[in-house]
Design an enzyme around this catalytic site. Structure first.
Site, PDB file in Angstrom:
ATOM      1  N   LYS A   6      11.106  -8.937   5.223  1.00 48.12           N
ATOM      2  CA  LYS A   6      10.124  -9.123   6.292  1.00 48.12           C
ATOM      3  C   LYS A   6      10.300 -10.441   7.047  1.00 48.12           C
ATOM      4  O   LYS A   6      10.101 -10.506   8.258  1.00 48.12           O
ATOM      5  CB  LYS A   6       8.710  -9.014   5.721  1.00 48.12           C
ATOM      6  CG  LYS A   6       8.340  -7.601   5.286  1.00 48.12           C
ATOM      7  CD  LYS A   6       6.921  -7.551   4.785  1.00 48.12           C
ATOM      8  CE  LYS A   6       6.451  -6.120   4.547  1.00 48.12           C
ATOM      9  NZ  LYS A   6       7.267  -5.396   3.584  1.00 48.12           N
ATOM     10  N   GLU A  29       0.875 -14.438   6.538  1.00 47.14           N
ATOM     11  CA  GLU A  29       0.529 -14.037   7.898  1.00 47.14           C
ATOM     12  C   GLU A  29      -0.944 -14.300   8.165  1.00 47.14           C
ATOM     13  O   GLU A  29      -1.772 -14.234   7.252  1.00 47.14           O
ATOM     14  CB  GLU A  29       0.753 -12.531   8.113  1.00 47.14           C
ATOM     15  CG  GLU A  29       2.155 -12.120   8.370  1.00 47.14           C
ATOM     16  CD  GLU A  29       2.248 -10.630   8.648  1.00 47.14           C
ATOM     17  OE1 GLU A  29       1.213  -9.933   8.560  1.00 47.14           O
ATOM     18  OE2 GLU A  29       3.355 -10.156   8.942  1.00 47.14           O
ATOM     19  N   HIS A  85      -4.249  -1.009   1.777  1.00 47.53           N
ATOM     20  CA  HIS A  85      -2.994  -0.965   2.537  1.00 47.53           C
ATOM     21  C   HIS A  85      -2.228   0.347   2.357  1.00 47.53           C
ATOM     22  O   HIS A  85      -1.080   0.450   2.813  1.00 47.53           O
ATOM     23  CB  HIS A  85      -2.087  -2.154   2.180  1.00 47.53           C
ATOM     24  CG  HIS A  85      -2.764  -3.481   2.321  1.00 47.53           C
ATOM     25  ND1 HIS A  85      -3.123  -3.999   3.554  1.00 47.53           N
ATOM     26  CD2 HIS A  85      -3.183  -4.388   1.401  1.00 47.53           C
ATOM     27  CE1 HIS A  85      -3.714  -5.167   3.372  1.00 47.53           C
ATOM     28  NE2 HIS A  85      -3.765  -5.424   2.086  1.00 47.53           N
ATOM     29  N   ARG A 139      13.468   4.547   7.627  1.00 41.07           N
ATOM     30  CA  ARG A 139      13.484   5.865   6.973  1.00 41.07           C
ATOM     31  C   ARG A 139      12.509   6.771   7.692  1.00 41.07           C
ATOM     32  O   ARG A 139      11.817   6.351   8.622  1.00 41.07           O
ATOM     33  CB  ARG A 139      13.073   5.731   5.513  1.00 41.07           C
ATOM     34  CG  ARG A 139      11.723   5.024   5.348  1.00 41.07           C
ATOM     35  CD  ARG A 139      11.236   5.028   3.924  1.00 41.07           C
ATOM     36  NE  ARG A 139      10.133   4.127   3.692  1.00 41.07           N
ATOM     37  CZ  ARG A 139       8.859   4.369   3.986  1.00 41.07           C
ATOM     38  NH1 ARG A 139       8.529   5.516   4.568  1.00 41.07           N
ATOM     39  NH2 ARG A 139       7.909   3.493   3.722  1.00 41.07           N
TER      40      ARG A 139
END
Length: 635
Positions: free
Chosen positions: A116, A200, A235, A297
């Site tokens: 990430k 973040e 999440h 994917r």
């Protein structure tokens, strides 16, 4: 064109790939573990190969076994599905190195987007907006804490190699950072073998948007519009839809254009998804949407994109992998109607979404909507893998029509004895906030108590059950020669406005109920199927199952008080033990953390008291029903 294909996956995605491959005349090979020896994807494939024991790390995650199976069966190509090895660049390279076709992006693209922090730096260079945060290499806890303090709370700690909601923790205050970081790193190491994290800024009114992109080996890249996946729990996506509600054409052009630039930056080939976070406090605006990550994917929620575009994305994957150009150009793609998808899981929302494992003795899925599943009635939900039963997908000319169709479908789902979240999904779909298109990723968490309150049978169902029970056996005797159940004067329980004075004493989900009966007026909606199992009858209503049986006891007071024994709810591994024997604890305090079915679950104290027995040991494997802790209630 590829003529034979091995699917390196299981469950509903394996069945989904097999369906399209068969339609294209492609021979299919399945792989399976011990637990999946009789699985639906094994039965559907043209050939199947056993690859090892039930744990995924000994079977589905062992690339050498999968490649060996492909070579032994003469398969030309490998489709990884999603999860498992689908985003493993080393595996993709190994497949290509032995001369097999990899149905997915190039290993370099997987690597570029797999971490990430590196992906965000790459996106910034490509002109794709990214959220504020810390992407540095320094993983010292003090440095990470300082960066979080500088960004300002709330922040989100995310595993660098994470995905699927794993390795993510929200932190609302500085004093909570250390514990959240440790938990996140532990889960990241367990799930991905990499405990590095990034920080973040946490968006307070977030919506989760994503754009389906597709590239071919000829340099062409297109998008197939956006999806909204904001209805999430921890999440994990629960309900997804396409297109996104409240999206105007200017904002759509901006976000989809950014997604294409992101794919171009890594020379992308195949199916991919660019995920964005939007600050929806003032509606969807192009200047308040930021890149989060790319999934290299096919996504679980790809059917909603197929429904609104009329395209088969698995077919696109197979054609692109065979060297063909994309089937459509950008100006040939358009949005038609609306589609919504719900993920049906084997879990009990009323018990903290505890996974439910076991045999599907009875399973009836709706035939009114598109169903993607990897199980059938009498199959088994295993504790070794994700507990998804099916994806239920609805299409409508309008968003309202699509939601109504899906809500109705979820209400007709019937499953027993395995518990499902069907009734929870129906509540979500019928909530006013979702109907208005105003939900954020925090919606489920903010309304968890009302959404997860255990469903209760309607008066209509109770009346029907009582009448039916009376009709079937008022004078039946049990093996001791006593009446199987009693008709009696009302003393407690449910009171209906029926004129008759007789009542059937019965239990509903082990809770006593006296219900008045009339002259066998079986007027309840009999489309809700009942299944008789000895003395028990299972009634289905609004996605929930209610077990009804004669009750010859008097005055049972419900479930009764807990004796303080904390049992393992299912097979799993003890991740941590957070108390010691003799320690004083308070109601709701975390005692033990159990990892099962890829999720961590905290077992908590049922009341204030003292730990008088502690059998849990960190790192130990435990079976279902084992006593881990016993708490003695304070006087």
């Amino acid at each position: 064109m590829i003529t034979s294909l091995l699917i390196a996956n299981r469950g509903e995605i394996a069945c989904r790939v097999i369906r399209t491959a068969r339609a294209m005349g492609i021979r299919t090979v399945a792989v399976y573990s011990d637990a999946d020896a009789n699985a639906l994807h094994v039965r559907q494939a043209d050939e199947a190969v056993h690859i090892g024991p039930s744990p995924a790390r000994e079977s589905y995650l062992v690339g050498d076994k999968i490649i060996a199976a492909a070579k032994a069966t003469g398969a030309e190509a490998i489709h990884p599905g999603y999860g498992f090895l689908s985003e493993n660049a080393a595996f993709a390279q190994a497949v290509m190195d032995v001369g097999l076709v990899w149905v997915g992006p190039m290993p370099a693209s997987i690597t570029a987007m797999g971490l990430k922090d590196a992906a965000k730096k790459l996106m910034r260079d490509a002109g794709v907006p990214t959220t504020p945060g810390y992407l540095g290499e320094n993983q010292d806890p003090d440095r990470l804490k300082a960066e979080a303090d500088a960004i300002g709370y709330p922040v989100l700690i995310k595993a660098v190699a994470g995905g699927g909601g794993k390795g993510m923790r929200r932190v609302d205050a500085g004093q909570d950072f250390a514990d959240a970081l440790l938990s996140c790193q532990r889960e990241a190491a367990s799930s991905f073998g990499d405990d590095r994290v990034l920080i973040e800024k946490y968006i307070l009114s977030p919506r989760h948007l994503e754009v389906q992109v597709f590239g071919d080996k000829h340099g062409n890249i297109v998008h197939l519009f956006e999806r909204d996946c904001s209805l999430q729990r921890r999440h994990q996506k629960v309900i997804e839809e396409a297109p996104a509600p409240g999206m105007d054409e200017a904002t759509r052009e901006a976000i989809c254009g950014a997604a294409v630039r992101a794919a171009q930056a890594v020379d992308y080939v195949g199916a991919g998804t660019i995920e964005f976070i939007a600050d929806a406090s003032e509606g969807l605006r192009a200047d308040r949407i930021w890149f989060m990550e790319m999934n290299t994917r096919l996504q679980v929620e790809h059917p909603v994109t197929e429904e609104i575009t009329g395209q088969d994305l698995v077919e696109w994957q197979l054609r692109v992998a065979s060297g063909e150009p994309l089937p459509k150009k950008q100006d040939e793609l358009s949005i038609n109607g609306w589609s919504v998808e719900a993920r049906l899981y084997a879990e009990d929302p009323a018990k903290g979404f505890l996974p439910s494992v076991g045999r599907l003795d009875y399973l009836a899925l709706p035939n009114s909507e598109r169903i993607e599943t990897g199980v059938e009635e009498r199959d088994t939900i295993s504790p070794f893998y994700d507990p998804m039963i099916a994806k239920v997908v609805s299409w409508g000319e309008t968003r309202k029509d699509a939601i109504a169709g899906l809500a109705n479908a979820c209400g007709t789902i019937e499953c027993e004895p395995v518990k499902t979240n069907a009734w929870f999904l129906k509540r979500l779909l019928e909530s006013g906030e979702f109907a208005d298109g105003n939900v954020t990723t925090g919606f489920i968490g903010e309304h968890i108590d009302s959404l997860c309150e255990a469903p209760q049978p309607s008066n209509a169902l109770l009346q029907y059950a009582a009448d039916d029970l009376a009709f079937r056996g008022e004078h039946m005797l049990d093996k001791w020669g006593s009446p199987l159940f009693e008709l009696t004067r009302a003393r407690f329980g449910f009171r209906l406005n029926a004129p008759a004075a007789r009542q059937v004493r019965m239990s509903v989900d082990s809770q006593p109920a006296d219900v008045e009966v009339g002259d066998h007026a079986l007027w309840y909606d009999t489309r809700r199927t009942s299944v008789q199992d000895g003395r028990k009858t299972i009634y289905f209503e609004d996605g929930a199952a209610f077990v009804v049986e004669p009750d010859r006891t008097e005055g049972k007071g419900g479930a009764g008080a807990s004796d303080g024994s904390i049992l393992s709810p299912m097979p799993g591994r003890i991740v941590s033990v957070d108390v010691t024997e003799g320690q004083t604890v308070t109601k709701g305090q975390k005692l033990v953390v159990l990892e099962a079915m890829k999720m961590e679950q905290a077992l908590i104290a049922p009341f204030d008291g003292k730990v008088v027995e502690l059998k849990a040991v960190a790192g130990a494997q435990v079976a279902e029903g084992v006593t881990l802790v016993r708490v003695e209630k304070s006087e």
